[in-house]
Design a protein around this motif. Structure first.
Motif, PDB file in Angstrom:
ATOM      1  N   UNK A 126       0.849  -1.179   0.000  1.00 18.38           N
ATOM      2  CA  UNK A 126       0.000   0.000   0.000  1.00 18.38           C
ATOM      3  C   UNK A 126       0.891   1.236   0.000  1.00 18.38           C
ATOM      4  N   UNK A 127       0.585   2.153  -0.851  1.00 19.71           N
ATOM      5  CA  UNK A 127       1.405   3.360  -0.897  1.00 19.71           C
ATOM      6  C   UNK A 127       0.802   4.454  -0.028  1.00 19.71           C
ATOM      7  N   UNK A 128       1.462   5.570   0.009  1.00 20.85           N
ATOM      8  CA  UNK A 128       1.096   6.675   0.897  1.00 20.85           C
ATOM      9  C   UNK A 128      -0.306   7.197   0.598  1.00 20.85           C
ATOM     10  N   UNK A 129      -0.659   7.388  -0.673  1.00 23.84           N
ATOM     11  CA  UNK A 129      -1.972   7.932  -1.023  1.00 23.84           C
ATOM     12  C   UNK A 129      -3.095   6.987  -0.615  1.00 23.84           C
ATOM     13  N   UNK A 130      -2.877   5.683  -0.779  1.00 22.51           N
ATOM     14  CA  UNK A 130      -3.895   4.719  -0.369  1.00 22.51           C
ATOM     15  C   UNK A 130      -4.114   4.759   1.144  1.00 22.51           C
ATOM     16  N   UNK A 131      -3.031   4.900   1.892  1.00 23.40           N
ATOM     17  CA  UNK A 131      -3.175   4.958   3.350  1.00 23.40           C
ATOM     18  C   UNK A 131      -3.891   6.245   3.773  1.00 23.40           C
ATOM     19  N   UNK A 132      -3.638   7.348   3.068  1.00 28.62           N
ATOM     20  CA  UNK A 132      -4.348   8.593   3.375  1.00 28.62           C
ATOM     21  C   UNK A 132      -5.838   8.460   3.087  1.00 28.62           C
ATOM     22  N   UNK A 133      -6.189   7.815   1.974  1.00 26.39           N
ATOM     23  CA  UNK A 133      -7.600   7.618   1.639  1.00 26.39           C
ATOM     24  C   UNK A 133      -8.280   6.746   2.684  1.00 26.39           C
ATOM     25  N   UNK A 164      -7.417   6.453   5.882  1.00 29.56           N
ATOM     26  CA  UNK A 164      -7.554   7.264   7.100  1.00 29.56           C
ATOM     27  C   UNK A 164      -8.705   8.247   6.949  1.00 29.56           C
ATOM     28  N   UNK A 165      -8.819   8.863   5.779  1.00 31.53           N
ATOM     29  CA  UNK A 165      -9.899   9.814   5.536  1.00 31.53           C
ATOM     30  C   UNK A 165     -11.249   9.118   5.647  1.00 31.53           C
ATOM     31  N   UNK A 166     -11.360   7.922   5.098  1.00 26.21           N
ATOM     32  CA  UNK A 166     -12.609   7.167   5.188  1.00 26.21           C
ATOM     33  C   UNK A 166     -12.990   6.879   6.623  1.00 26.21           C
ATOM     34  N   UNK A 167     -12.024   6.499   7.443  1.00 22.37           N
ATOM     35  CA  UNK A 167     -12.292   6.235   8.852  1.00 22.37           C
ATOM     36  C   UNK A 167     -12.740   7.505   9.568  1.00 22.37           C
ATOM     37  N   UNK A 168     -12.091   8.631   9.259  1.00 21.01           N
ATOM     38  CA  UNK A 168     -12.442   9.894   9.911  1.00 21.01           C
ATOM     39  C   UNK A 168     -13.850  10.334   9.525  1.00 21.01           C
ATOM     40  N   UNK A 169     -14.232  10.154   8.264  1.00 18.46           N
ATOM     41  CA  UNK A 169     -15.571  10.530   7.815  1.00 18.46           C
ATOM     42  C   UNK A 169     -16.615   9.691   8.545  1.00 18.46           C
ATOM     43  N   UNK A 170     -16.353   8.391   8.696  1.00 21.79           N
ATOM     44  CA  UNK A 170     -17.283   7.525   9.425  1.00 21.79           C
ATOM     45  C   UNK A 170     -17.423   7.976  10.871  1.00 21.79           C
TER      46      UNK A 170
END
Length: 64
Positions: A1-8, A10-16
């Motif tokens: 997993x690259x950096x952008x995938x990990x950011x996406x 994390x963003x998904x978890x934060x939105x939830x």
């Protein structure tokens, strides 16, 4: 997993989490109604006091 995938991810978890907290913390309708039904004179005084308190504790300098 690259950096952008990990950011996406994390963003998904934060939105939830945000959606879950918004559902739990619905403001009382009576409180909202009181704010809008407030007398304009009292509302102006309350907002002025809040603004003056904000200015007192912030680093704002007067321009001459």
């Amino acid at each position: 997993m690259d950096f952008l995938d990990s950011l996406k991810e994390i963003k998904g978890k934060m939105v939830k989490e945000q959606k879950a907290t918004l559902k739990q913390s619905n403001p009382n309708k009576d409180e909202i109604k009181d704010i809008f039904d407030e007398d304009p004179v009292h509302k102006e005084a309350r907002l002025r006091d809040e603004f003056m308190e904000f200015i007192k504790y912030s680093d704002i300098k007067k321009l001459d």
